[in-house]
Every structure is written in C-alpha cells, then in structure tokens.
Design a protein around this motif. Sequence first.
Motif, PDB file in Angstrom:
ATOM      1  N   ASP A 187      36.681  55.567 112.975  1.00 56.41           N
ATOM      2  CA  ASP A 187      36.592  56.527 112.417  1.00 56.41           C
ATOM      3  C   ASP A 187      36.684  56.931 111.041  1.00 56.41           C
ATOM      4  O   ASP A 187      36.967  57.772 110.461  1.00 56.41           O
ATOM      5  CB  ASP A 187      38.222  56.097 112.191  1.00 56.41           C
ATOM      6  CG  ASP A 187      38.727  55.541 113.738  1.00 56.41           C
ATOM      7  OD1 ASP A 187      39.556  56.512 114.725  1.00 56.41           O
ATOM      8  OD2 ASP A 187      39.506  54.442 113.425  1.00 56.41           O
ATOM      9  N   GLN A 205      49.019  55.282 112.033  1.00 58.86           N
ATOM     10  CA  GLN A 205      47.975  54.388 112.325  1.00 58.86           C
ATOM     11  C   GLN A 205      49.671  53.292 112.802  1.00 58.86           C
ATOM     12  O   GLN A 205      50.591  53.509 112.020  1.00 58.86           O
ATOM     13  CB  GLN A 205      47.459  54.265 111.905  1.00 58.86           C
ATOM     14  CG  GLN A 205      46.003  54.164 112.111  1.00 58.86           C
ATOM     15  CD  GLN A 205      44.921  54.381 110.679  1.00 58.86           C
ATOM     16  OE1 GLN A 205      45.311  53.686 109.794  1.00 58.86           O
ATOM     17  NE2 GLN A 205      44.031  54.812 111.069  1.00 58.86           N
ATOM     18  N   ARG A 246      42.118  50.732 112.402  1.00 60.36           N
ATOM     19  CA  ARG A 246      40.831  52.239 112.146  1.00 60.36           C
ATOM     20  C   ARG A 246      39.556  51.366 113.203  1.00 60.36           C
ATOM     21  O   ARG A 246      39.791  50.466 113.257  1.00 60.36           O
ATOM     22  CB  ARG A 246      41.086  52.860 111.396  1.00 60.36           C
ATOM     23  CG  ARG A 246      42.098  53.208 110.615  1.00 60.36           C
ATOM     24  CD  ARG A 246      41.673  53.241 108.760  1.00 60.36           C
ATOM     25  NE  ARG A 246      41.469  52.064 107.962  1.00 60.36           N
ATOM     26  CZ  ARG A 246      41.467  51.700 107.174  1.00 60.36           C
ATOM     27  NH1 ARG A 246      40.319  52.802 106.877  1.00 60.36           N
ATOM     28  NH2 ARG A 246      40.978  50.222 106.500  1.00 60.36           N
ATOM     29  N   GLN A 280      34.858  61.847 105.740  1.00 56.15           N
ATOM     30  CA  GLN A 280      35.271  60.139 106.309  1.00 56.15           C
ATOM     31  C   GLN A 280      33.671  59.712 106.765  1.00 56.15           C
ATOM     32  O   GLN A 280      33.439  58.356 106.953  1.00 56.15           O
ATOM     33  CB  GLN A 280      35.886  59.500 107.321  1.00 56.15           C
ATOM     34  CG  GLN A 280      37.151  61.160 107.362  1.00 56.15           C
ATOM     35  CD  GLN A 280      38.205  59.624 106.337  1.00 56.15           C
ATOM     36  OE1 GLN A 280      38.731  60.381 105.702  1.00 56.15           O
ATOM     37  NE2 GLN A 280      38.107  58.804 106.883  1.00 56.15           N
ATOM     38  N   HIS A 297      39.488  50.167 120.715  1.00 55.62           N
ATOM     39  CA  HIS A 297      40.271  50.908 119.206  1.00 55.62           C
ATOM     40  C   HIS A 297      41.481  50.998 120.071  1.00 55.62           C
ATOM     41  O   HIS A 297      42.857  50.657 118.886  1.00 55.62           O
ATOM     42  CB  HIS A 297      39.748  52.201 120.369  1.00 55.62           C
ATOM     43  CG  HIS A 297      40.046  53.262 119.303  1.00 55.62           C
ATOM     44  ND1 HIS A 297      41.026  53.832 118.098  1.00 55.62           N
ATOM     45  CD2 HIS A 297      39.183  53.792 117.463  1.00 55.62           C
ATOM     46  CE1 HIS A 297      41.128  54.502 117.276  1.00 55.62           C
ATOM     47  NE2 HIS A 297      39.843  54.464 117.309  1.00 55.62           N
TER      48      HIS A 297
END
Length: 287
Positions: free
Chosen positions: A184, A275, A156, A219, A151
């Motif tokens: 995610d 990010q 993501r 999501q 990760h």
Amino acid sequence: MPCPPAWTDGRGGRLCYFSLRGGTDMPDFLRSHIESGGLALVREANAHGGEIVIHDKGDAIHLMHVAEIPATLEGLAEFNVQNALAAAAVCYAHGLPPATIRTGLASFTTSFEHSPGRLNVFDGHGFRVILDYAHNPAGLMALGDLILKMHPRHRRTIGMVNIPGDRRDEDIREMGALAARYFDEIIFREDPARRGRRPGEIVSLLTEGACAVGFPQEQIRRILDEDEAANACLGAAQPGDLVVLTPTEVEVMWRQVLDYRAPAHASWFPVKADQPDLEAESWRRIA
C-alpha cells in the motif's frame, strides 16, 4: 539393452519427484510415475491447508499436515512448502524414517536464529515486521504471494524495496511494478554498493516501474540510505500494519528492528478511512 523401470534414472539410482500438485490436481506424468512404483512427495489438499504424502512403491505414507511446519506460516508461505517437500524428499531418499523427517520439519522455523534474512518475523511493536532478502523480481514475487495472502489480516502493507544496480533497467522497473502490486505504501532505497549506478538512479527506475502500473506517486518515498529507509518504514507503521524490509545488511537490520522504539509523532503515511478498526488491546504498541 532393456529399458530401466520407470522409477529409476538408468544409472542405478531412483528418480524422485516433489510437487505441490497432489490428489486430483496431479499431472499425468507424475501419476504415471507413482502408479509404476516411483518415488514422489506431493502436497495433497485437505481441510488443514494440505498434507505432505510420500508415494513409494505403491504405498502412500502420510507424513504431516503442512500447517504443522512452522516455516510455512500455517501453509501461507508456499515457497517454504516447496522447500519442505524438497528437504523431505532428500531425507527419505537417504533412508531417514518418516518420524525423523517429521520431527525435523516441525522444529525448524524462520526465526533469525534458524534462517537469518529469510522470512524472519517480529511482532513485538504492535505491528508485524517481516525481514526477507528478496532482491530480484523472482524473490519478490514469491514473497509477494505471501503478502497478498496476509493482507486481509492487516490494515496496510508497507514495503522497503531495493534491487542491485547491476541489473538491467527493465529488471529494475519490473521490481518497482511488482512492489506496486504487493504494498500500500513503498519506500524505495538503494544498495550501499550501487554497482556502477549514479546515486538516485536505482530508486528513480523503481519509481518509474511503480508509477507505470498506476501506483500513486504520493504513496512512494525515495530514501537512499538503508538504515534511514528502514526507520522510515517502522516509524510509519500503525498498530495492525505489516512492514516488509528487504535488507542488504541482514544482521544490522534485524538488530535495528529489535531495538526500534515507536515515536510519539504521527505516521508519515495516513491511515486510510476504510481500513478496519482493530482492537487496540490486540495490537497495542510494546515500548
């Protein structure tokens, strides 16, 4: 009748252990087995992510560094470290020399050609795609351990997750909860053969499991068709993302990954503001 030596099984064969816990982490029973001359293959810690060592009749044979085994992805895929230990143990017990075992482990990869549907990796779209047949909680947990380790290298993680319909409701919900731990963004889909479930029932239970552990419902997408779900994951990916697909039709989906062409429109999943801004040249899309 006298007891057989500790390194036999009482029937003329030898008992061989393999373990991820070598060195100072070795359990007492295994250390006793080795000290009495027993056969064991263990992973021992070192600066290179670990080393496979063969213990046999008091000798320690250093086989190879874990990172030298391509199927372990530099040692990150611990389940394939376990598999490598088991394979090496069987080969050594049947008399193959360590050099031959070393060559075999160093030449086997998780490519689609070598191991279809098992940790197949494709990097040709500017983001990484992993294809793996993880269709139950145990399989997803093993794959998830790798995803968590990877990760930090990615913007993501986007996952397409499924479970067969003949599992218990609580097993399906558990699969959804596990997906929430590793991804995610999630697309839940259904197996073409629902095995007695109504259309949409599996993805509803998966969604329940994810939401029960606090995963944001916005999501999550629910797409019943496997091909459409995979295309949605691929289309959502941005440079630097990790996309994980758990297929039913392995060969069809691998071809789908290879043939994919990035759309010009924006991703359905928004890129989060926090990010990292990866270098465009390093992660550019390859059309």
